[in-house]
Design a protein around this motif. Structure first.
Motif, short mmCIF file in Angstrom:
data_model
loop_
_atom_site.label_atom_id
_atom_site.label_comp_id
_atom_site.label_asym_id
_atom_site.label_seq_id
_atom_site.Cartn_x
_atom_site.Cartn_y
_atom_site.Cartn_z
N ASP A 31 -7.33 14.30 19.90
CA ASP A 31 -7.02 13.41 18.57
C ASP A 31 -5.64 12.36 19.94
O ASP A 31 -5.92 11.48 19.02
N THR A 32 -5.19 12.77 20.95
CA THR A 32 -4.70 11.71 21.36
C THR A 32 -5.52 10.47 22.20
O THR A 32 -4.90 9.37 22.19
N LEU A 33 -6.48 10.88 22.65
CA LEU A 33 -7.60 9.84 23.25
C LEU A 33 -8.29 9.62 21.61
O LEU A 33 -8.83 8.41 21.91
N CYS A 34 -8.40 10.02 20.73
CA CYS A 34 -9.13 9.31 19.40
C CYS A 34 -7.99 8.03 19.52
O CYS A 34 -8.53 6.47 18.83
N LEU A 102 -16.91 13.28 24.40
CA LEU A 102 -17.13 12.19 24.20
C LEU A 102 -16.73 11.55 22.58
O LEU A 102 -16.44 11.66 21.34
N ILE A 103 -16.37 10.42 23.04
CA ILE A 103 -15.07 10.08 22.37
C ILE A 103 -15.01 8.20 22.22
O ILE A 103 -15.07 7.76 22.96
N PHE A 104 -14.86 7.88 20.70
CA PHE A 104 -15.51 6.40 20.94
C PHE A 104 -14.25 5.85 19.22
O PHE A 104 -14.03 6.24 18.83
N LYS A 105 -14.07 5.08 19.56
CA LYS A 105 -13.48 3.88 18.29
C LYS A 105 -14.34 4.19 17.10
O LYS A 105 -15.23 3.64 17.62
N ASP A 106 -14.16 4.58 16.14
CA ASP A 106 -14.88 4.76 14.65
C ASP A 106 -14.88 3.16 14.37
O ASP A 106 -14.07 1.70 14.71
N GLU A 107 -16.31 2.77 14.52
CA GLU A 107 -16.62 1.52 13.57
C GLU A 107 -17.86 1.72 12.80
O GLU A 107 -18.42 2.81 12.92
N LYS A 108 -18.64 0.74 11.76
CA LYS A 108 -19.41 0.89 10.67
C LYS A 108 -20.56 2.03 11.63
O LYS A 108 -21.70 2.32 10.28
N ARG A 109 -21.00 1.94 12.30
CA ARG A 109 -22.63 2.09 13.32
C ARG A 109 -22.37 3.47 13.81
O ARG A 109 -23.07 4.13 13.34
N LEU A 110 -21.14 3.51 13.39
CA LEU A 110 -20.84 5.19 13.87
C LEU A 110 -20.54 6.40 13.21
O LEU A 110 -19.37 6.55 12.64
N GLY A 168 -10.18 6.70 15.41
CA GLY A 168 -10.92 7.43 16.56
C GLY A 168 -12.12 8.28 16.56
O GLY A 168 -11.90 8.64 15.43
N VAL A 169 -13.38 8.96 17.16
CA VAL A 169 -13.69 10.16 16.37
C VAL A 169 -14.44 10.54 17.89
O VAL A 169 -14.77 10.10 19.25
N ALA A 170 -14.00 12.16 18.42
CA ALA A 170 -14.39 12.73 19.18
C ALA A 170 -15.33 13.74 18.38
O ALA A 170 -15.65 14.59 18.33
N VAL A 171 -17.15 13.28 19.26
CA VAL A 171 -17.41 14.38 19.15
C VAL A 171 -17.38 16.14 20.57
O VAL A 171 -18.11 15.12 21.91
N GLN A 172 -17.38 16.40 20.24
CA GLN A 172 -16.93 17.65 20.64
C GLN A 172 -18.24 18.97 20.78
O GLN A 172 -18.62 19.68 19.94
N ILE A 173 -18.82 19.57 22.36
CA ILE A 173 -19.79 20.12 22.18
C ILE A 173 -19.30 21.41 23.18
O ILE A 173 -18.68 21.39 24.06
N TYR A 174 -19.46 22.63 22.78
CA TYR A 174 -19.87 23.42 23.70
C TYR A 174 -20.37 24.02 24.36
O TYR A 174 -21.83 24.11 23.10
N LEU A 175 -20.26 24.54 25.83
CA LEU A 175 -22.09 24.47 26.33
C LEU A 175 -22.30 26.10 26.69
O LEU A 175 -21.30 26.18 27.70
N ALA A 176 -23.02 27.24 26.13
CA ALA A 176 -22.88 28.42 27.31
C ALA A 176 -23.72 27.84 28.30
O ALA A 176 -24.62 28.24 28.38
N VAL A 177 -22.65 28.05 29.39
CA VAL A 177 -23.53 27.88 30.82
C VAL A 177 -24.22 28.95 31.67
O VAL A 177 -25.46 29.07 31.85
#
Length: 272
Positions: A31-34, A102-110, A168-177
């Motif tokens: 949330d802070t990084l967003c 993966l964290i991005f600025k919110d924008e129209k194309r996102l 901001g937008v945070a897209v989060q993934i958990y990967l069972a490695v």
């Protein structure tokens, strides 16, 4: 051009330090990084995180009729329990599960879909050396099923979520490695059995089949240390940005983080 292509990518690696942190830290940090990235249109931030044995519940899970019994079962198995500040259902974190935001600025194309699709594209590029036929689509009999589950041969190894706030937008993934995907799934299955009991619920919770979940090590037959996964992730990230740097928070941003963490703690005091 893909939203993955950025003028500059910043990295925050908490794959080791996170093992001694409560996972509430990670949700407060994202949330802070967003908020931080909302002022920088050409930035992307990649944050990696690993936490010790914890089951992260979604808001719908906290409304289960016998939630206390479910939480007691998880604790008896040696797991901490928290409720996250976003949607979705229960997921398992442990030292073999690598999380990437993966964290991005919110924008129209996102759009919401483009955020998910960017993560799918990134993971496929990241794992292209494994020769796996990775598919995205809901694995209904997994835990926390969703449209953008990642699977091989109908067995899920990763799930993607998304959080949008403060520009901001945070897209989060958990990967069972590493470890056993089916053992993690069986734990969540037993949690739902205990927390639902014989009650009728308005919300439909997953009917989990443990064999529908797997880890990357189980899929590839290779030993995959988290450190090697991180190295290959950084090499992949370099394909999408001219420069890589480390995230450094200002005193003001640390204050924002502390406020975010307080909100997470307060939410969990009410439920857990």
């Amino acid at each position: 051009m893909s939203i993955l292509h950025r003028n500059r990518w910043y990295v925050m690696d908490e794959s080791v330090t996170g093992l001694t942190e409560n996972p509430m830290h990670s949700f407060a940090m994202d949330d802070t990084l967003c908020r931080l990235v909302s002022d920088h249109e050409d930035w992307g931030i990649a944050r990696t995180w690993v936490h010790d044995r914890t089951v992260v519940l979604g808001i719908q899970d906290s409304r289960l009729p016998h939630i206390e019994k479910g939480i007691d079962l998880l604790k008896s198995e040696g797991y901490n329990v928290i409720v996250r500040n976003s949607g979705g259902l229960a997921v398992v974190l442990d030292e073999g599960v690598l999380n990437l935001s993966l964290i991005f600025k919110d924008e129209k194309r996102l759009s919401i879909d483009s955020g998910y699709e960017a993560m799918v594209s990134f993971v496929k590029e990241w794992f292209k050396g494994f020769d796996l036929d990775i598919e995205d689509g809901e694995i209904v009999e997994s835990y926390c099923p969703g449209r953008y589950d990642l699977s091989v041969g109908g067995r899920k190894f990763a799930g993607i979520s998304q959080r949008r706030l403060r520009g901001g937008v945070a897209v989060q993934i958990y990967l069972a490695v590493t470890g056993s995907g089916s053992e993690r799934a069986d734990l969540v299955r037993r949690f739902y059995d205990a927390a639902i009991g014989r009650e009728e619920t308005k919300f439909t919770y997953p009917n989990i089949v443990p064999l529908k979940m797997v880890s990357l090590e189980e899929l590839t037959g290779e030993t995959l240390p988290i450190t090697e996964m991180l190295h290959s992730m950084l090499l992949t990230l370099k394909e999408y940005g001219e420069k890589l740097g480390n995230v450094e928070l200002s005193e003001e941003q640390w204050s924002v983080y502390e406020e975010n963490l307080k909100r997470m703690v307060k939410r969990n005091e009410k439920i857990v």
